[in-house]
Write an enzyme that holds these catalytic residues in place. Structure first.
Site, PDB file in Angstrom:
ATOM      1  CD  GLU A  14      26.426 -44.030 -17.449  1.00 53.13           C
ATOM      2  OE1 GLU A  14      26.951 -45.129 -17.714  1.00 53.13           O
ATOM      3  OE2 GLU A  14      27.078 -43.067 -16.985  1.00 53.13           O
ATOM      4  CG  ASP A  66      27.289 -48.532 -18.682  1.00 50.41           C
ATOM      5  OD1 ASP A  66      27.297 -49.780 -18.649  1.00 50.41           O
ATOM      6  OD2 ASP A  66      28.261 -47.838 -18.328  1.00 50.41           O
ATOM      7  CD  GLN A 102      29.706 -45.390 -21.156  1.00 51.33           C
ATOM      8  OE1 GLN A 102      29.078 -45.589 -20.122  1.00 51.33           O
ATOM      9  NE2 GLN A 102      30.613 -44.435 -21.275  1.00 51.33           N
ATOM     10  CD  GLU A 143      32.038 -46.064 -18.127  1.00 47.75           C
ATOM     11  OE1 GLU A 143      32.228 -44.946 -17.617  1.00 47.75           O
ATOM     12  OE2 GLU A 143      30.924 -46.593 -18.196  1.00 47.75           O
TER      13      GLU A 143
END
Length: 270
Positions: A142, A177, A203, A239
């Protein structure tokens, strides 16, 4: 709309970790993610997941020595054995609870050490991917923004894609993300299109607040429609850090699942 999972590192934190599974299920989530649940016995976690009919998507490798400032070990030369121990813990625990992926954290690296860090990360990920494959799991990496976590080694989508190419394992993917990527790079829809084939999980959280995804500078309904149009078949992880009680901020979930302009009737709670 895509399917949404609840990240239990941020959501329902007023409850003990084991009880967050039931709370997520009661709110309509069919899948969850966690950061570091290792102090909960695996058999207890698996029982909670099974009894609530919830899938565990993924968990993070331990960060190392948090008191000394560690935030992952994967790209740190000289600490390869510690990283592999962290991978073993994550994969063993994840396999025991039925998790599908492990997020291998790269760690903090000074800019002048980036070359050695990249070589270390690539070599470590090859071993991690092979171990995860034995358990039928995916390895996720990530990119994390430098505003929240200065000097985090992995910080752009392009860097992550290059590392995945060097690793050469089919079960290594990007955890995209949107919050981190928007802060570091922006241009979310183009990057989702360009890197879809190596994206294993998405995310979301509001930018810049990291609160519920119904505020801020990113129109997540458009992002979700883009994922639908691209044929993304994975989950989208919620998240974010709730503005208050998690339950009080879930209006976006029911509203998006009823979105008449969605290309799919499979909504947030499917």
């Amino acid at each position: 709309m895509p399917r949404f999972s609840a990240n239990l590192g941020f959501l329902f934190t007023e409850l003990p970790e084991i009880d967050r599974v039931a709370a997520a299920a009661a709110a309509g989530f069919k899948a969850v993610e966690m950061h570091w649940p290792y102090h909960v016995p695996a058999e207890e976690m698996r029982r909670a997941l099974t009894s609530n009919h919830v899938t565990m998507l993924g968990l993070n490798t331990p960060v190392g020595n948090a008191a000394a400032g560690d935030f992952g070990l994967g790209a740190l030369p000289g600490r390869e054995s510690e990283f592999q121990q962290a991978v073993e813990q994550s994969v063993s625990y994840g396999h025991a609870i039925g998790a599908t992926a492990v997020h291998c954290m790269s760690g903090l690296v000074a800019p002048d050490a980036a070359s050695a860090a990249e070589s270390t990360f690539v070599a470590n990920l090859k071993l991690a991917a092979d171990r995860a494959a034995q358990a039928g799991m995916t390895v996720l990496i990530e990119p994390i923004n430098h505003r929240d976590k200065p000097e985090y080694f992995l910080h752009t989508v392009e860097q992550a894609a290059s590392i995945i190419d060097q690793v050469g394992r089919r079960n290594v993917k990007i955890m995209f993300d949107c919050y981190h990527t928007q802060i570091m790079q922006g241009d979310l829809t183009r990057r989702l299109k360009d890197f879809l084939d190596v994206i294993g999980h998405v995310q979301i959280a509001a930018v810049p607040s990291r609160a519920e995804p119904d505020e801020g500078e990113v129109d997540y309904r458009t992002i979700c429609r883009t994922l639908d149009d691209l044929g993304y078949g994975g989950w989208v992880g919620a998240e974010y850090k709730p503005r208050g009680r998690t339950e009080d901020g879930l209006g976006w979930l029911s509203a998006w699942s009823r979105d008449p302009s969605s290309s799919s009737t499979q909504g947030a709670v499917a």
